[in-house]
Design a protein around this motif. Structure first.
Motif, short mmCIF file in Angstrom:
data_model
loop_
_atom_site.label_atom_id
_atom_site.label_comp_id
_atom_site.label_asym_id
_atom_site.label_seq_id
_atom_site.Cartn_x
_atom_site.Cartn_y
_atom_site.Cartn_z
N ALA A 84 0.64 -1.14 0.07
CA ALA A 84 -0.13 0.10 -0.15
C ALA A 84 0.72 1.32 0.02
CB ALA A 84 -0.89 0.00 1.19
N SER A 85 1.94 1.29 -0.54
CA SER A 85 2.79 2.30 -0.42
C SER A 85 3.29 2.84 -2.20
CB SER A 85 4.25 2.07 0.14
OG SER A 85 5.11 1.01 -0.39
N PRO A 101 1.70 -2.63 -6.07
CA PRO A 101 0.76 -2.01 -7.05
C PRO A 101 1.19 -0.82 -7.43
CG PRO A 101 -0.42 -3.01 -5.05
CD PRO A 101 1.11 -3.41 -4.84
N GLY A 102 1.81 0.25 -6.59
CA GLY A 102 2.27 1.32 -7.05
C GLY A 102 3.31 1.36 -8.05
N VAL A 103 4.27 0.67 -8.03
CA VAL A 103 5.26 0.42 -9.13
C VAL A 103 4.41 0.02 -10.31
CG1 VAL A 103 7.24 -0.58 -9.77
CG2 VAL A 103 7.05 0.16 -7.64
N GLU A 104 3.51 -1.00 -10.11
CA GLU A 104 3.04 -1.50 -11.56
C GLU A 104 2.12 -0.51 -12.03
OE1 GLU A 104 2.59 -6.27 -10.39
OE2 GLU A 104 1.09 -4.94 -9.61
N TRP A 105 1.64 0.52 -11.28
CA TRP A 105 0.52 1.53 -11.79
C TRP A 105 1.46 2.23 -12.98
CZ3 TRP A 105 1.34 6.84 -11.61
CH2 TRP A 105 0.17 7.67 -12.28
N ILE A 106 2.76 2.51 -12.90
CA ILE A 106 3.55 3.38 -13.64
C ILE A 106 3.48 2.86 -15.31
CG2 ILE A 106 5.85 4.14 -14.17
CD1 ILE A 106 6.41 4.02 -11.27
N GLY A 107 3.49 1.34 -15.34
CA GLY A 107 3.07 0.64 -16.56
C GLY A 107 3.99 1.13 -17.39
N SER A 108 5.35 0.85 -17.45
CA SER A 108 6.35 1.22 -18.30
C SER A 108 7.31 0.23 -18.78
CB SER A 108 7.31 2.43 -17.69
OG SER A 108 8.55 2.55 -18.57
N GLU A 109 7.79 -0.07 -19.86
CA GLU A 109 8.71 -1.01 -20.34
C GLU A 109 9.99 -0.91 -19.68
OE1 GLU A 109 10.49 -0.11 -24.20
OE2 GLU A 109 9.09 1.25 -24.42
N ASP A 110 10.36 0.11 -18.85
CA ASP A 110 11.44 0.34 -18.24
C ASP A 110 11.46 -0.01 -16.92
OD1 ASP A 110 13.28 1.35 -20.62
OD2 ASP A 110 12.02 2.99 -20.71
N VAL A 111 10.21 -0.50 -16.35
CA VAL A 111 10.02 -1.01 -15.21
C VAL A 111 9.64 -2.59 -14.94
CG1 VAL A 111 8.89 -0.69 -12.85
CG2 VAL A 111 9.33 1.49 -14.32
#
Length: 392
Positions: A298-299, A320-330
């Protein structure tokens, strides 16, 4: 002292001069749209003496400091024992009284309060027109990390969620949890100081970094949130690893110290915010090796965007917070073995100019200035920045 006029009061979860977090960043960017009074978490004289020495308590009035023409900081004083229910209620009232006095000195009209301090909230007590709950984290889970009382955090969170005129959630998981409780939350995730971290393109690697290239880098607190198994796995595969940041008091010190002495691993300790771009300059890939704990889930690890602003590809555990960015570089790695494999692959590929530019552009789209625009829009504040003319 010039009159502030309509002003946002941000009751922060972090002291202004502590490690810069979301609170300080948002306050600085919001001040471009409307004056901001940044309110430190209330502290007792005993706590200030413990943390900062005698000079911090030898004063007779609450400290109000101008940080800029549209940004001020208040350091309210209260009683020790911030997690005790009776004390938190008293401290909230004491803080509100001091905020009202500070607003009067600033000739400020409180337009809105943004509440990030669930233990000593002042929302509704400073004469503001609207109250905003900035739901940054799973605060009940946070209590376990900071040694606080979970029931105090949960009680404060519930009270703010129920009473706020507007709720802003910093993470998809937090927004969903609020919806399940019947409250709508505007999703405005944390941003990054993209301009600051983009300086890594022209910075030299600091002289205290002795690792050969290529290497992976982690910047941040080293503690319970970090999956040490991943870092140990990287070292066991012979992948070079630079660690930048303080060791948290609750960390597994013996295990971490064993990691830091392995070949190809270097820990340089904490470094000032101003110098962080240089520590990212020589890296090929950056890491978010967080445990899948309730708090982490939840961060919103803002280091992800800071890494991207430095031009670095990122490998992260599923959050979830990182996945939200939705970038090919993550790059999301579902388990430690996959994480190590992905880091090794990216290290072997190296960085390229086109990829660096793409990642920096992505970070610009998620800057704190953009986040401040989103918050201003939610609050119905005009998006014209201070000093910007409509001239012809």
């Amino acid at each position: 002292m010039d009159a502030f006029g309509r002003t946002i009061v941000l009751n922060a979860a972090n002291r202004w001069d502590d490690m810069w977090m979301a609170d300080q960043q948002l306050a600085t960017s919001l001040a471009e749209f409307m004056p901001v009074l940044y309110v430190d978490p209330v502290q007792s004289a005993a706590t200030r003496f413990r943390d900062r020495g005698w000079s911090s308590v030898r004063r007779t009035r609450t400290r109000l400091t101008l940080l800029g023409p549209r940004l001020a900081r208040l350091e309210p004083e209260g009683l020790p024992g911030i997690s005790h229910r009776g004390i938190t209620n008293i401290n909230a009232r004491l803080s509100a009284v001091q905020v009202r006095a500070a607003l009067k000195r600033l000739a400020a009209d409180p337009f809105a309060s943004i509440e990030a301090n669930v233990l000593a909230p002042i929302s509704g007590g400073v004469g503001e027109s609207r109250t905003v709950y900035w739901a940054q984290d799973d605060f009940e889970a946070l209590a376990g990390l900071v040694g606080g009382a979970a029931e105090s955090y949960a009680r404060g969170d519930a009270r703010l969620a129920a009473s706020a005129d507007v709720i802003i959630a910093a993470n998809p998981r937090v927004a969903a949890a609020l919806r399940s409780r019947g409250r709508y939350a505007h999703l405005v995730p944390f941003g990054c100081n993209a301009e600051h971290f983009s300086r890594s393109a022209t910075e030299n690697v600091p002289s205290d970094v002795s690792l050969g290239r290529p290497f992976a880098v982690f910047v941040g607190h080293l503690g319970e949130r970090i999956d040490l198994t991943i870092l140990e796995g990287l070292a066991s595969e012979g992948l070079r690893l630079l660690l930048v940041g303080p060791l948290h008091p609750r960390a597994d010190r013996s295990r971490f110290e064993a990691l830091a002495t392995l070949p190809g691993v270097q820990w340089v300790g904490p470094r000032p915010f101003e110098s962080l771009p240089s520590y990212l300059a020589g890296a090929e890939v950056a890491l978010v090796p967080y445990m899948r704990s309730p708090f982490n889930m939840a961060s919103f690890p803002l280091k992800t965007l800071e890494y991207l602003a430095a031009g670095l590809p990122v490998v992260s555990t599923p959050l979830p917070g990182v996945e939200w960015i939705g970038s090919e570089d993550v790059h999301i790695a579902s388990d430690p073995d996959r994480f190590v494999e992905e880091v090794g692959r990216l290290l072997s590929l190296g960085r390229d100019a086109a990829g660096d530019l793409r990642r920096r552009k992505l970070a610009q789209d998620h800057s704190w200035d953009r986040r401040a625009e989103a918050v201003a829009s939610v609050l119905g504040i005009g998006l014209k920045r201070a000093g910007v003319s409509d001239g012809c």
